[in-house]
Design a protein around this motif. Structure first.
Motif, PDB file in Angstrom:
ATOM      1  N   LYS A  66     -41.980 -54.871 -14.671  1.00 36.43           N
ATOM      2  CA  LYS A  66     -42.525 -53.444 -15.635  1.00 36.43           C
ATOM      3  C   LYS A  66     -43.535 -53.502 -16.219  1.00 36.43           C
ATOM      4  O   LYS A  66     -43.278 -55.009 -17.003  1.00 36.43           O
ATOM      5  N   VAL A  67     -44.716 -53.291 -16.383  1.00 38.77           N
ATOM      6  CA  VAL A  67     -45.732 -53.634 -17.125  1.00 38.77           C
ATOM      7  C   VAL A  67     -45.585 -52.839 -18.758  1.00 38.77           C
ATOM      8  O   VAL A  67     -45.555 -51.803 -18.634  1.00 38.77           O
ATOM      9  N   SER A  68     -45.421 -54.269 -19.422  1.00 35.36           N
ATOM     10  CA  SER A  68     -44.552 -53.148 -21.159  1.00 35.36           C
ATOM     11  C   SER A  68     -46.044 -53.661 -21.434  1.00 35.36           C
ATOM     12  O   SER A  68     -46.775 -52.389 -22.857  1.00 35.36           O
ATOM     13  N   GLN A  69     -47.376 -53.648 -21.294  1.00 31.38           N
ATOM     14  CA  GLN A  69     -48.205 -53.253 -22.340  1.00 31.38           C
ATOM     15  C   GLN A  69     -49.860 -53.886 -21.266  1.00 31.38           C
ATOM     16  O   GLN A  69     -49.833 -54.704 -20.548  1.00 31.38           O
ATOM     17  N   ILE A  70     -51.516 -53.449 -21.236  1.00 31.15           N
ATOM     18  CA  ILE A  70     -52.322 -53.969 -21.052  1.00 31.15           C
ATOM     19  C   ILE A  70     -53.059 -55.931 -21.896  1.00 31.15           C
ATOM     20  O   ILE A  70     -52.687 -55.737 -22.334  1.00 31.15           O
ATOM     21  N   PRO A  71     -52.865 -56.404 -20.322  1.00 36.75           N
ATOM     22  CA  PRO A  71     -52.571 -57.603 -20.677  1.00 36.75           C
ATOM     23  C   PRO A  71     -54.454 -58.503 -21.582  1.00 36.75           C
ATOM     24  O   PRO A  71     -55.198 -57.983 -21.208  1.00 36.75           O
ATOM     25  N   LEU A  72     -54.243 -59.331 -22.797  1.00 31.66           N
ATOM     26  CA  LEU A  72     -55.301 -59.662 -23.087  1.00 31.66           C
ATOM     27  C   LEU A  72     -55.855 -60.600 -22.621  1.00 31.66           C
ATOM     28  O   LEU A  72     -55.387 -61.051 -21.276  1.00 31.66           O
ATOM     29  N   ARG A  73     -57.463 -60.663 -23.223  1.00 34.65           N
ATOM     30  CA  ARG A  73     -57.800 -61.950 -22.403  1.00 34.65           C
ATOM     31  C   ARG A  73     -57.301 -62.803 -22.389  1.00 34.65           C
ATOM     32  O   ARG A  73     -57.308 -64.077 -21.536  1.00 34.65           O
ATOM     33  N   GLU A  74     -57.081 -64.125 -23.435  1.00 33.90           N
ATOM     34  CA  GLU A  74     -55.830 -64.458 -23.906  1.00 33.90           C
ATOM     35  C   GLU A  74     -55.040 -64.541 -23.212  1.00 33.90           C
ATOM     36  O   GLU A  74     -54.079 -65.441 -22.883  1.00 33.90           O
ATOM     37  N   GLN A  75     -53.973 -63.856 -22.465  1.00 35.41           N
ATOM     38  CA  GLN A  75     -52.376 -63.736 -21.959  1.00 35.41           C
ATOM     39  C   GLN A  75     -53.714 -63.854 -20.125  1.00 35.41           C
ATOM     40  O   GLN A  75     -51.892 -64.114 -19.042  1.00 35.41           O
ATOM     41  N   ILE A  76     -55.064 -63.633 -19.584  1.00 37.65           N
ATOM     42  CA  ILE A  76     -54.918 -63.750 -18.478  1.00 37.65           C
ATOM     43  C   ILE A  76     -55.477 -65.034 -18.320  1.00 37.65           C
ATOM     44  O   ILE A  76     -56.244 -65.836 -18.892  1.00 37.65           O
ATOM     45  N   ASP A  77     -54.496 -65.641 -17.417  1.00 37.04           N
ATOM     46  CA  ASP A  77     -54.945 -67.715 -17.008  1.00 37.04           C
ATOM     47  C   ASP A  77     -55.519 -68.112 -16.172  1.00 37.04           C
ATOM     48  O   ASP A  77     -55.033 -68.996 -15.475  1.00 37.04           O
ATOM     49  N   VAL A  78     -56.718 -67.576 -15.962  1.00 39.58           N
ATOM     50  CA  VAL A  78     -57.955 -67.391 -14.348  1.00 39.58           C
ATOM     51  C   VAL A  78     -58.661 -68.454 -14.472  1.00 39.58           C
ATOM     52  O   VAL A  78     -58.919 -67.588 -16.287  1.00 39.58           O
ATOM     53  N   PRO A  79     -58.973 -69.358 -14.714  1.00 36.62           N
ATOM     54  CA  PRO A  79     -60.730 -70.435 -14.589  1.00 36.62           C
ATOM     55  C   PRO A  79     -61.626 -69.290 -14.370  1.00 36.62           C
ATOM     56  O   PRO A  79     -62.605 -69.713 -13.475  1.00 36.62           O
ATOM     57  N   VAL A  80     -61.908 -68.480 -15.604  1.00 40.45           N
ATOM     58  CA  VAL A  80     -63.513 -67.637 -13.958  1.00 40.45           C
ATOM     59  C   VAL A  80     -64.006 -67.437 -16.319  1.00 40.45           C
ATOM     60  O   VAL A  80     -63.602 -66.864 -16.674  1.00 40.45           O
ATOM     61  N   ASN A  81     -65.543 -67.263 -16.179  1.00 36.91           N
ATOM     62  CA  ASN A  81     -65.666 -67.181 -17.609  1.00 36.91           C
ATOM     63  C   ASN A  81     -66.358 -66.027 -16.796  1.00 36.91           C
ATOM     64  O   ASN A  81     -67.439 -65.251 -16.300  1.00 36.91           O
ATOM     65  N   GLU A  82     -66.089 -64.812 -17.442  1.00 38.96           N
ATOM     66  CA  GLU A  82     -66.553 -63.374 -16.917  1.00 38.96           C
ATOM     67  C   GLU A  82     -67.615 -62.920 -17.334  1.00 38.96           C
ATOM     68  O   GLU A  82     -68.264 -62.364 -16.707  1.00 38.96           O
ATOM     69  N   THR A  83     -68.008 -63.574 -18.796  1.00 39.53           N
ATOM     70  CA  THR A  83     -69.486 -63.999 -19.174  1.00 39.53           C
ATOM     71  C   THR A  83     -70.608 -63.814 -17.925  1.00 39.53           C
ATOM     72  O   THR A  83     -71.765 -63.062 -18.211  1.00 39.53           O
ATOM     73  N   LEU A  84     -70.340 -64.543 -17.506  1.00 37.69           N
ATOM     74  CA  LEU A  84     -71.658 -64.491 -16.479  1.00 37.69           C
ATOM     75  C   LEU A  84     -71.752 -64.089 -15.057  1.00 37.69           C
ATOM     76  O   LEU A  84     -72.249 -64.087 -14.936  1.00 37.69           O
ATOM     77  N   ILE A  85     -70.432 -63.720 -15.161  1.00 34.80           N
ATOM     78  CA  ILE A  85     -70.371 -62.185 -13.758  1.00 34.80           C
ATOM     79  C   ILE A  85     -71.166 -61.273 -14.617  1.00 34.80           C
ATOM     80  O   ILE A  85     -72.098 -60.310 -13.934  1.00 34.80           O
ATOM     81  N   VAL A  86     -70.820 -60.878 -15.863  1.00 33.78           N
ATOM     82  CA  VAL A  86     -71.616 -59.854 -16.437  1.00 33.78           C
ATOM     83  C   VAL A  86     -72.891 -59.731 -16.632  1.00 33.78           C
ATOM     84  O   VAL A  86     -73.861 -59.056 -16.085  1.00 33.78           O
ATOM     85  N   GLU A  87     -73.649 -61.101 -16.471  1.00 33.24           N
ATOM     86  CA  GLU A  87     -75.224 -61.317 -16.793  1.00 33.24           C
ATOM     87  C   GLU A  87     -75.353 -61.646 -15.461  1.00 33.24           C
ATOM     88  O   GLU A  87     -76.380 -61.073 -14.652  1.00 33.24           O
ATOM     89  N   LEU A  88     -74.713 -61.187 -14.301  1.00 35.98           N
ATOM     90  CA  LEU A  88     -75.242 -61.411 -12.631  1.00 35.98           C
ATOM     91  C   LEU A  88     -75.318 -60.190 -12.885  1.00 35.98           C
ATOM     92  O   LEU A  88     -76.504 -59.799 -12.545  1.00 35.98           O
ATOM     93  N   TYR A  89     -74.819 -59.208 -13.018  1.00 36.91           N
ATOM     94  CA  TYR A  89     -74.586 -57.509 -12.523  1.00 36.91           C
ATOM     95  C   TYR A  89     -75.488 -57.095 -13.408  1.00 36.91           C
ATOM     96  O   TYR A  89     -76.133 -55.981 -12.872  1.00 36.91           O
ATOM     97  N   SER A  90     -76.110 -58.180 -14.081  1.00 36.01           N
ATOM     98  CA  SER A  90     -76.746 -56.932 -15.522  1.00 36.01           C
ATOM     99  C   SER A  90     -78.453 -57.358 -14.951  1.00 36.01           C
ATOM    100  O   SER A  90     -79.117 -56.647 -15.769  1.00 36.01           O
ATOM    101  N   LYS A  91     -78.495 -57.957 -14.267  1.00 32.86           N
ATOM    102  CA  LYS A  91     -80.086 -58.349 -14.326  1.00 32.86           C
ATOM    103  C   LYS A  91     -81.075 -57.327 -13.451  1.00 32.86           C
ATOM    104  O   LYS A  91     -80.455 -56.916 -12.202  1.00 32.86           O
TER     105      LYS A  91
END
Length: 197
Positions: free
Chosen positions: A172-197
């Motif tokens: 069961k999904v007890s809650q929406i995961p917080l960013r700290e709980q997602i253990d994936v080595p991705v820097n999402e701010t760089l993705i946001v910068e890329l799509y914001s161009k």
């Protein structure tokens, strides 16, 4: 649908990624020489996007659509994007330990072995909501495949935002995961910068 047939370890090496994030427990024999070259800012942003797409098994168009959806949600766009990726049904099946790899989780969902709130769902990109119950179909529980998976994944750690009953092959999904709980080595701010161009 476009299929990337590049070997997993080769792709991991090119992105500087540990295969364990995909559920693959092999290691690359060759050393990654990419870190020695100077990479431009655009190159870094592109690599982060490719890393996220590769880990979650998402093609460009659905990934772009997910980013646009994340932009419309309240809060930080990067965090919203990571949450949307984590709440995909195939990812949840992998996180609950019902599959050894993310690719296997995608196949299990596609082959109609998974139910969400008692209804069979065969769409890997299906967005799961909090309080949804994900279960392996009653008919499929007796298959040798799921007994082997349960044995292989006996010691895996399930994220805190998920509740799992390994014996019943349900979670069961007890809650929406917080960013700290997602253990994936991705820097999402760089993705946001890329799509914001």
């Amino acid at each position: 649908m476009a299929i990337n047939r590049t070997p997993v370890l080769k792709r991991c090496r090119s992105l500087g990624l540990e295969p364990s994030y995909l559920g693959v427990n092999k290691t690359s024999r060759r050393k990654n020489l990419r870190g020695q070259r100077k990479v431009s800012e655009y190159g870094l942003q592109l690599r982060e996007k490719q890393k996220a797409k590769f880990i979650y098994g998402v093609q460009e168009k659905p990934f772009r659509n997910m980013f646009e959806k994340a932009e419309k949600m309240p809060g930080l766009v990067g965090t919203n994007l990571m949450q949307l990726l984590e709440l995909r049904l195939d990812n949840i099946v992998f996180r609950l330990g019902f599959a050894r790899t993310r690719r296997e989780a995608r196949q299990i969902v596609s082959h109609k072995h998974v139910t969400v709130n008692g209804k069979v769902v065969n769409i890997p990109s299906y967005k799961v909501s909090p309080e949804d119950v994900i279960e392996i179909k009653e008919k499929s529980k007796s298959l040798q495949r799921f007994k082997d998976i349960a044995e292989a994944n006996a010691n895996i750690a399930v994220p805190a935002w998920l509740d799992v009953d390994s014996d019943k092959l349900s979670g069961k999904v007890s809650q929406i995961p917080l960013r700290e709980q997602i253990d994936v080595p991705v820097n999402e701010t760089l993705i946001v910068e890329l799509y914001s161009k």
